[in-house]
Design a protein around this motif. Structure first.
Motif, PDB file in Angstrom:
ATOM      1  N   ILE A   1       1.890  12.658  -6.727  1.00 57.71           N
ATOM      2  CA  ILE A   1       0.606  11.963  -6.792  1.00 57.71           C
ATOM      3  C   ILE A   1      -0.329  12.770  -7.689  1.00 57.71           C
ATOM      4  O   ILE A   1      -0.465  13.988  -7.536  1.00 57.71           O
ATOM      5  CB  ILE A   1      -0.019  11.789  -5.394  1.00 57.71           C
ATOM      6  CG1 ILE A   1       0.978  11.145  -4.424  1.00 57.71           C
ATOM      7  CG2 ILE A   1      -1.288  10.928  -5.485  1.00 57.71           C
ATOM      8  CD1 ILE A   1       0.451  10.966  -3.006  1.00 57.71           C
TER       9      ILE A   1
ATOM     10  N   ILE B   1      -5.900   7.486 -10.444  1.00 59.71           N
ATOM     11  CA  ILE B   1      -4.752   7.978  -9.685  1.00 59.71           C
ATOM     12  C   ILE B   1      -3.468   7.501 -10.326  1.00 59.71           C
ATOM     13  O   ILE B   1      -3.441   6.488 -11.045  1.00 59.71           O
ATOM     14  CB  ILE B   1      -4.838   7.509  -8.216  1.00 59.71           C
ATOM     15  CG1 ILE B   1      -3.938   8.349  -7.313  1.00 59.71           C
ATOM     16  CG2 ILE B   1      -4.526   6.017  -8.091  1.00 59.71           C
ATOM     17  CD1 ILE B   1      -4.293   8.273  -5.844  1.00 59.71           C
TER      18      ILE B   1
ATOM     19  N   ASP C   1      -5.100   1.311  -2.653  1.00 62.23           N
ATOM     20  CA  ASP C   1      -4.496   2.644  -2.673  1.00 62.23           C
ATOM     21  C   ASP C   1      -4.891   3.402  -1.412  1.00 62.23           C
ATOM     22  O   ASP C   1      -6.051   3.335  -0.980  1.00 62.23           O
ATOM     23  CB  ASP C   1      -4.978   3.434  -3.890  1.00 62.23           C
ATOM     24  CG  ASP C   1      -4.333   2.975  -5.179  1.00 62.23           C
ATOM     25  OD1 ASP C   1      -3.094   2.962  -5.238  1.00 62.23           O
ATOM     26  OD2 ASP C   1      -5.073   2.625  -6.120  1.00 62.23           O
TER      27      ASP C   1
ATOM     28  N   MET D   1      -8.360   3.794  -9.429  1.00 64.89           N
ATOM     29  CA  MET D   1      -7.923   3.649  -8.049  1.00 64.89           C
ATOM     30  C   MET D   1      -8.470   2.356  -7.469  1.00 64.89           C
ATOM     31  O   MET D   1      -9.633   2.003  -7.686  1.00 64.89           O
ATOM     32  CB  MET D   1      -8.419   4.846  -7.232  1.00 64.89           C
ATOM     33  CG  MET D   1      -7.810   4.972  -5.865  1.00 64.89           C
ATOM     34  SD  MET D   1      -8.230   6.578  -5.127  1.00 64.89           S
ATOM     35  CE  MET D   1      -7.428   6.391  -3.522  1.00 64.89           C
ATOM     36  N   SER D   2      -7.646   1.629  -6.727  1.00 62.14           N
ATOM     37  CA  SER D   2      -8.065   0.366  -6.133  1.00 62.14           C
ATOM     38  C   SER D   2      -8.223   0.512  -4.625  1.00 62.14           C
ATOM     39  O   SER D   2      -7.776   1.503  -4.023  1.00 62.14           O
ATOM     40  CB  SER D   2      -7.055  -0.743  -6.442  1.00 62.14           C
ATOM     41  OG  SER D   2      -5.998  -0.743  -5.511  1.00 62.14           O
TER      42      SER D   2
ATOM     43  N   GLN E   1      -4.276  12.849  -9.551  1.00 61.92           N
ATOM     44  CA  GLN E   1      -5.621  12.307  -9.364  1.00 61.92           C
ATOM     45  C   GLN E   1      -6.613  13.024 -10.258  1.00 61.92           C
ATOM     46  O   GLN E   1      -6.497  14.223 -10.533  1.00 61.92           O
ATOM     47  CB  GLN E   1      -6.031  12.446  -7.891  1.00 61.92           C
ATOM     48  CG  GLN E   1      -7.292  11.713  -7.492  1.00 61.92           C
ATOM     49  CD  GLN E   1      -8.540  12.576  -7.632  1.00 61.92           C
ATOM     50  OE1 GLN E   1      -8.473  13.791  -7.652  1.00 61.92           O
ATOM     51  NE2 GLN E   1      -9.687  11.932  -7.727  1.00 61.92           N
TER      52      GLN E   1
ATOM     53  N   THR F   1       0.796  -1.234   0.000  1.00 57.44           N
ATOM     54  CA  THR F   1       0.000   0.000   0.000  1.00 57.44           C
ATOM     55  C   THR F   1       0.827   1.281   0.000  1.00 57.44           C
ATOM     56  O   THR F   1       0.298   2.348  -0.333  1.00 57.44           O
ATOM     57  CB  THR F   1      -0.920   0.049   1.226  1.00 57.44           C
ATOM     58  OG1 THR F   1      -0.116   0.193   2.416  1.00 57.44           O
ATOM     59  CG2 THR F   1      -1.770  -1.213   1.337  1.00 57.44           C
TER      60      THR F   1
ATOM     61  N   SER G   1       3.423   8.858   0.469  1.00 57.97           N
ATOM     62  CA  SER G   1       2.660   8.386  -0.697  1.00 57.97           C
ATOM     63  C   SER G   1       1.167   8.374  -0.415  1.00 57.97           C
ATOM     64  O   SER G   1       0.475   7.385  -0.630  1.00 57.97           O
ATOM     65  CB  SER G   1       3.136   6.990  -1.112  1.00 57.97           C
ATOM     66  OG  SER G   1       3.036   6.087  -0.032  1.00 57.97           O
TER      67      SER G   1
ATOM     68  N   ARG H   1       1.055   7.587  -9.474  1.00 55.10           N
ATOM     69  CA  ARG H   1       2.092   7.916  -8.490  1.00 55.10           C
ATOM     70  C   ARG H   1       3.469   7.796  -9.129  1.00 55.10           C
ATOM     71  O   ARG H   1       3.687   6.987 -10.026  1.00 55.10           O
ATOM     72  CB  ARG H   1       2.019   6.967  -7.293  1.00 55.10           C
ATOM     73  CG  ARG H   1       0.666   6.937  -6.616  1.00 55.10           C
ATOM     74  CD  ARG H   1       0.630   5.886  -5.507  1.00 55.10           C
ATOM     75  NE  ARG H   1      -0.713   5.723  -5.014  1.00 55.10           N
ATOM     76  CZ  ARG H   1      -1.282   6.501  -4.102  1.00 55.10           C
ATOM     77  NH1 ARG H   1      -0.573   7.481  -3.574  1.00 55.10           N
ATOM     78  NH2 ARG H   1      -2.526   6.306  -3.708  1.00 55.10           N
TER      79      ARG H   1
END
Length: 273
Positions: free
Chosen positions: A200, A224, A253, A249-250, A202, A48, A169, A226
């Motif tokens: 990051i 998202i 995340d 996004m999961s 988004q 994560t 993060s 990174r």
């Protein structure tokens, strides 16, 4: 083995989401994962990007954001529902992570940079819809600086994009530098100070801006990207290149805590004006 680890971490994240009001400990979470406490902490961070405790705190604050905007519960009741025994501690952590106090977030107040709510001099939109700001810090004339630039691509090719540099993060607290684009494309973050930063990016689909207040569904409603860490050495003038492709996004995340919906709206309104 990687599938086993990912499944174990997913099981823990789901347990966090279902038991937010409980005093969950690292021992509790490690038992859910069926790993030793020390091994569990390492694999959770690897999957994560955050420690279990930091991730749990973020999940609690994300649920608090949802409750603030979708219920009439008091701030005190919400703080207890998400596992805080002290409303003062909850309010302080919420404001530090989201950028607004619980009561201001509930009123959907616009979010603008700290330090008198103004961007630092010299940082403005150079083209319509491309706004780069530097909140809360200034650069001494004559000093060397680092620029981070690149290209952002996204499945949401006509939606606004936020890109920011954070110490960890997770989209939490105020970024050291950020930009808001009217759509995916080239970005530039100037005058990046020394330190280690995580880039990051988004974007949310139209009508799905409130998706950041809910567990990710893995669809393109919330995307998202990174990159990092990016290390800026003291006294080094350089340009770092980082191209990013956004993805859905999961649930693994880290939650989005910064009030991006309000920030993006305020930035784009400023560009239009």
């Amino acid at each position: 083995m990687d599938d086993v680890i990912t499944t174990a971490v997913l099981r823990v994240v789901e347990d966090m989401q279902e038991n937010l009001g409980e005093p969950l400990t690292i021992d509790d979470l490690a038992r859910t994962a069926m790993f030793s406490k020390f091994h569990f902490s390492r694999i959770f961070q690897r999957v994560t990007g955050l420690s279990p405790g930091r991730f749990l705190s973020a999940v609690r604050l994300r649920e608090a954001k949802r409750l603030l905007t979708s219920t009439t519960l008091t701030v005190t009741d919400i703080s207890h529902r998400v596992g805080y025994s002290s409303v003062g501690t909850f309010s302080s952590r919420f404001a530090g992570s989201v950028g607004l106090s619980p009561s201001r977030y509930r009123r959907f107040e616009s979010l603008t940079p700290p330090e008198h709510r103004a961007a630092a001099p010299g940082h403005h939109a150079t083209t319509p819809g491309h706004r780069a700001t530097t909140p809360g810090t200034t650069t001494t004339p004559g000093t060397t600086t680092t620029t981070v630039r690149g290209l952002i691509s996204s499945p949401l090719d006509d939606r606004p994009v936020f890109a920011g540099l954070f110490p960890d993060s997770i989209l939490e607290g105020w970024p050291i530098r950020y930009t808001v684009l009217s759509r995916p494309g080239p970005y530039v973050l100037k005058d990046v100070p020394e330190g280690t930063w995580h880039l990051i990016v988004q974007s949310a689909a139209a009508g799905r801006e409130d998706a950041i207040e809910h567990p990710a569904r893995g669809d393109e409603g919330l995307c998202i990207g990174r990159h990092g860490p990016i290390t800026v050495q003291p006294g080094a003038a350089a340009t770092a290149h980082a191209d990013i492709r956004l993805r859905p996004m999961s649930v693994l995340d880290p939650p989005v805590l910064l009030a991006l919906r309000e920030l993006v709206a305020a930035e784009l309104a400023g560009v239009r004006n």
